[in-house]
Design an enzyme around this catalytic site. Structure first.
Site, PDB file in Angstrom:
ATOM      1  N   ARG A 139      -8.158 -10.697   2.725  1.00  0.00           N
ATOM      2  CA  ARG A 139      -7.698 -10.651   1.331  1.00  0.00           C
ATOM      3  C   ARG A 139      -6.216 -10.950   1.246  1.00  0.00           C
ATOM      4  NH1 ARG A 139      -3.900  -8.334   2.349  1.00  0.00           N
ATOM      5  NH2 ARG A 139      -3.549  -6.129   2.802  1.00  0.00           N
TER       6      ARG A 139
ATOM      7  N   GLU B 223       1.825  -3.583  -3.973  1.00  0.00           N
ATOM      8  CA  GLU B 223       1.915  -3.256  -2.551  1.00  0.00           C
ATOM      9  C   GLU B 223       2.356  -1.824  -2.332  1.00  0.00           C
ATOM     10  OE1 GLU B 223       0.120  -4.870  -0.138  1.00  0.00           O
ATOM     11  OE2 GLU B 223       1.211  -6.594  -0.925  1.00  0.00           O
ATOM     12  N   HIS B 224       1.656  -1.137  -1.433  1.00  0.00           N
ATOM     13  CA  HIS B 224       1.957   0.249  -1.062  1.00  0.00           C
ATOM     14  C   HIS B 224       1.804   1.202  -2.246  1.00  0.00           C
ATOM     15  CE1 HIS B 224       3.268  -0.224   3.124  1.00  0.00           C
ATOM     16  NE2 HIS B 224       3.812  -1.367   2.753  1.00  0.00           N
TER      17      HIS B 224
ATOM     18  N   GLY C  15      -0.999  -9.511   7.576  1.00  0.00           N
ATOM     19  CA  GLY C  15      -1.031  -8.898   6.260  1.00  0.00           C
ATOM     20  C   GLY C  15      -2.185  -9.396   5.403  1.00  0.00           C
TER      21      GLY C  15
ATOM     22  N   ASP D  68      -7.920  -2.682   0.778  1.00  0.00           N
ATOM     23  CA  ASP D  68      -8.478  -3.739   1.609  1.00  0.00           C
ATOM     24  C   ASP D  68     -10.001  -3.681   1.623  1.00  0.00           C
ATOM     25  OD1 ASP D  68      -5.839  -4.212   2.121  1.00  0.00           O
ATOM     26  OD2 ASP D  68      -5.872  -3.496   4.185  1.00  0.00           O
TER      27      ASP D  68
ATOM     28  N   LYS E  40      -0.096  -2.698  11.670  1.00  0.00           N
ATOM     29  CA  LYS E  40       0.395  -1.470  11.035  1.00  0.00           C
ATOM     30  C   LYS E  40      -0.008  -0.205  11.793  1.00  0.00           C
ATOM     31  CE  LYS E  40      -3.380  -0.997   7.638  1.00  0.00           C
ATOM     32  NZ  LYS E  40      -3.709  -1.077   6.196  1.00  0.00           N
TER      33      LYS E  40
END
Length: 499
Positions: free
Chosen positions: A77, A83-84, A182, A229, A273
């Protein structure tokens, strides 16, 4: 992480089929109930995908001396904005992409999970299949590729009724999502493993339940992800981005401007990550920021787990919450002792209440900066979605607005969240100088990819300019430019394919 075989398109089978949802609450007592056709679909492969499946099946047969029984595909994706913020309870706007994880799967009479990778650089793996229930990750650093698979299997086993599991399983894996980019290669792998385990056990869940299951399962690898995700992996739709909301999980189509083109560009800096504490530190900082705000606003901080929780408790909108963060949190980093004193609790209690078990008590925490990013980013997601859905707006102005939001998002991720990378910043700057309307890092950060917005008539010119400006003088001998810089569009979510 995995070799490129080619791209695909798919069309749904016309045959009717029923999806079952396993009981996941106490009220259902583990019984199966109808999921109203909202399960992962069985699709007929487009010729391009069929060629990849045939190649994978041939390799499966040559190495296992067995025929695969079915295939699983789960896409990567790209997150356009947001983000975050998913692990803080806020909406995100991703889309499924063409790159994917493919599995060829068959049951086995031997009581083992035998896992092989189409790419020979990844060693074969074998494990007692039933013993996966008790598996836990050991060691530090980046997880091994098969450990992500074990996460998915273990998560599925937690909801599969006794007597449904096969004796053993054979799996051949291939994929073309760049690792550490990412673009969610790890979550796609966890999700594919869980889906394969469910299907071979003749148990199906709704897409939403599969997303929730796999989000939980990936935490066995050691990262406290928020679920974006996995949600887009199962809920992705060809031709449409998605607004993903949480608690409860739901997805709404987001119609992108007709002339908009999104380009993904790799920064040539990879980051896993799960290999460092950076990601989990941000999760902990956001939780502690929420708890400190709750305490200062006379709320019960022990019940606050996310920044969205404290927003609900004090009844403010997102713009007002940014002001609250500025007022209640100081800019200087907090010590662990200071946070404990504010919350009037012990360090031992804090370690479990605020996800700080793995961090040293000498660690400093930036709370104001993290909270400001989350509240402002969540507001940008709302504006992004509203801009896309505006019926009367001028297309050019829409695109400029979306580009501006994306660039502001990156500035916040760089300055307030501190999760960018010099290569990523350079790539964002180069993208804008080459004509992008906006650009930002996508994914957890600290490396990986950038997503840029341009228009259909300027996409080729933009990509050629960016190739010359960013990639020409940087080494990437082992990767072709087409795998580093490419146009993407919303694609189909997870699917099962029959032989």
């Amino acid at each position: 992480m995995f070799p490129t075989l080619s791209s695909f398109k798919a069309t749904e089978m016309t045959a009717n089929w029923i999806s079952l949802r396993l009981g996941m609450s106490k009220g259902t007592n583990g019984k199966a109930e109808i999921a109203n056709g909202n399960g992962v679909p069985i699709l007929k492969a487009h010729p391009d995908l069929q060629a990849r499946l045939t190649t994978l099946a041939d390799d499966f047969k040559s190495r296992f001396q067995e025929e695969p029984e079915f295939f699983v595909r789960v896409p990567g994706r790209v997150n356009l904005i947001g983000e975050h913020v998913d692990y803080c309870g806020y909406s995100v706007c991703p889309m499924a992409i063409e790159q994917d994880i493919l599995l060829a799967v068959a049951s086995s009479k031997e009581a083992n999970l035998r896992l092989i990778n189409f790419d020979p650089k990844y060693p074969d793996f074998q494990w007692d299949f039933r013993a996966v229930r008790q598996w836990t990750k050991t060691g530090n650093g980046a997880p091994l590729w098969h450990e992500y698979f074990l996460c998915g299997v273990k998560g599925a086993m937690e909801v599969i009724p006794e007597g449904h599991l096969p004796t053993g399983v054979l799996v051949n894996l291939s994929g073309n999502i760049p690792p550490g980019s990412g673009l969610s290669s790890s979550s796609a792998l966890v999700s594919a493993a869980a889906l394969a385990t469910m299907h071979i056990s003749k148990c199906q869940l709704s897409k939403e339940s599969m997303a929730n299951l796999t989000a939980k399962a990936e935490r066995y690898i050691g990262t406290e992800g928020g679920g974006m995700d996995q949600a887009i992996a199962f809920l992705g739709k060809q031709g449409s981005a998605k607004l993903i909301e949480f608690n409860p999980l739901r997805a709404t189509d987001v119609t992108l401007p007709e002339s908009a083109v999104f380009v993904i560009a790799h920064s040539l800096a990879s980051h896993n990550k799960a290999s460092t504490d950076d990601y989990n530190l941000r999760v902990a900082e956001c939780r502690m920021a929420a708890q400190v705000i709750a305490k200062k606003r006379s709320c019960q901080w022990e019940y606050v787990k996310k920044l969205s929780d404290v927003q609900k408790q004090i009844g403010k909108n997102l713009e007002e919450m940014s002001a609250v963060a500025m007022e209640e949190l100081h800019e200087e980093p907090y010590t662990f002792e200071e946070i404990c004193n504010i919350l009037e609790t012990t360090q031992e209690h804090m370690k479990t209440a605020s996800l700080t078990t793995t961090f040293s008590t000498s660690q400093n925490f930036k709370l104001q900066q993290r909270a400001l990013h989350v509240f402002q980013e969540a507001a940008r997601v709302q504006v992004f979605r509203d801009t896309c859905e505006e019926k009367k707006g001028n297309e050019t102005e829409k695109l400029r607005c979306l580009g501006s939001l994306m660039s502001k998002s990156h500035a916040s991720l760089r300055q307030l969240y501190e999760c960018s990378h010099p290569n990523v910043d350079a790539l964002v700057d180069d993208a804008v100088s080459c004509g992008a309307l906006g650009a930002r890092l996508t994914g957890a950060g600290w490396g990986g990819c950038v997503v840029a917005i341009t228009t259909e008539d300027k996409a080729r010119e933009f990509m050629e300019a960016l190739e010359n400006k960013f990639y020409k003088h940087r080494k990437h001998e082992n990767t072709e430019i087409k795998d580093l810089l490419f146009v993407t569009q919303p694609n189909q979510g997870a699917a099962i394919y029959t032989v």
